[in-house]
Design an enzyme around this catalytic site. Structure first.
Site, short mmCIF file in Angstrom:
data_model
loop_
_atom_site.label_atom_id
_atom_site.label_comp_id
_atom_site.label_asym_id
_atom_site.label_seq_id
_atom_site.Cartn_x
_atom_site.Cartn_y
_atom_site.Cartn_z
CD GLU A 163 82.80 138.30 11.99
OE1 GLU A 163 83.31 137.46 11.22
OE2 GLU A 163 81.90 138.01 12.79
CG HIS A 166 86.58 134.36 11.92
ND1 HIS A 166 86.84 133.15 12.53
CD2 HIS A 166 85.38 134.78 12.42
CE1 HIS A 166 85.85 132.85 13.35
NE2 HIS A 166 84.95 133.82 13.31
#
Length: 344
Positions: A163, A166
């Protein structure tokens, strides 16, 4: 159901005091592991976001042959974080153990790139890390208060590193414009209404940085992502890598190269990273350790006789820390041990 049981059991086991392992806890953990079960984390699929865990994106714009580069930090350097510094604020709902896991993920970037996650000191643009529903993030620096969710089932090192990447500015590896040269999508095995999760992103919007496709990337879907029947939704063109994709426990060598390229990091090493797609896949095999090679004065021993039976889980992301704590001899985590070698 099995994935949820495994997840719960792992969380329980990982909090046990290491100095005195519990036989009951270990046997409970071991009893849930079927012989042929490859553990994957699918919590991110339940967030209701684009490609499972990407927030703030209109999928229709991403598929246009031409479109605003606003949505891809790789193509638009204005959406990277200045100086590689990413300010953040953290939800007070996180436990001390969760904070520790999060900080370890930050450290993965600090050790290998010029990216620095630092507590916010009044910056306008920052990450707001919350305990929301599911695991999701936006791509790159989108401006202002930018939410990244780490909810129930998300607190595994590899999920958080994923995550965060990202947020650093990267899409999923399987969405590369050139992905059809490297993977095959089995459309008939995908859950109804979820085929859009496998859309490619236009080359106009995505900068591949001249790097090879990376089967070992922390950003790759696993082989059964969004499967309706347990069968593979993704298979690799290159033999032997279907069971490799989606199993990364940390940033791959090519992930590190790409991040350092995007942020023009000054790296200490000039070594050329070998393309991941040309390496032989790792074999999950029992590891043998010579007890006489242990440098420590303490004996390095397994805490349970069943450890060799579960040796294949030594390198599985979901069970790494449990196996390291309970089966250090079998998993070759003794002081002075050589690194895990590939078979063949």
């Amino acid at each position: 159901m099995l994935d949820h049981v495994l997840l719960l059991t792992y969380c329980l086991v990982s909090t046990v005091v290491r100095s005195q392992p519990s036989a009951d806890v270990f046997r409970s953990f071991a009893g849930y592991i079927p012989e042929d079960h490859r553990v994957t984390h699918h919590e991110w699929q339940n967030s209701g976001k684009f490609q499972g865990d990407i927030d703030g994106v209109d999928p229709n714009l991403l598929k246009l042959p031409e479109g605003p580069v606003l949505f891809n930090a790789l193509k638009n350097k204005q959406l990277t974080w200045e100086g590689g510094v990413i300010p953040y604020e953290m939800d007070t709902a996180f436990s001390p153990n969760e904070i520790k896991i999060l900080e370890k993920a930050f450290d993965s970037y600090r050790r290998t790139t010029c990216i620095r996650f630092e507590k916010r000191e009044g910056q306008t643009d920052y990450l707001n890390i919350v305990k929301g529903y599911g695991c999701y993030s936006q791509v790159g620096r989108t401006g202002g208060k930018q939410e990244i969710s780490l909810g129930r089932g998300c607190f595994f090192h590899e999920i958080i590193v994923h995550e965060l990447m990202h947020s650093v500015g990267f899409w999923h590896e399987h969405s590369r414009a050139d992905r059809d040269d490297h993977i095959k999508i089995n459309w008939d095995n995908i859950l109804p209404g979820m085929k859009s999760q496998f859309d490619k992103i236009s080359a106009v919007l995505q900068d591949l940085q001249g790097e090879n496709y990376d089967y070992k990337s922390i950003m790759h879907y696993d082989s059964t992502a969004f499967s309706r029947n347990g069968r593979n939704t993704i298979e690799t063109v290159e033999n032997g890598f279907t069971q490799v994709i989606g199993t990364a426990m940390d940033l791959s060598p090519l992930d590190i190269v790409k991040i350092n390229k995007l942020y023009s990091c000054k790296t200490k090493k000039k070594e050329k990273v070998k393309p991941a797609t040309t390496e032989e896949p790792h074999q999950l095999i029992p590891q043998v350790v010579d007890k006489n090679s242990v440098d420590s004065g303490e004996k390095c021993v397994d805490h349970f006789a069943d450890c060799p039976h579960f040796a294949q889980y030594c390198t599985r992301a979901s069970f790494f820390f449990v196996m390291k704590s309970y089966c250090p001899f079998t998993c070759k985590h003794c002081p002075g041990d050589r690194k895990l070698k590939k078979s063949g």
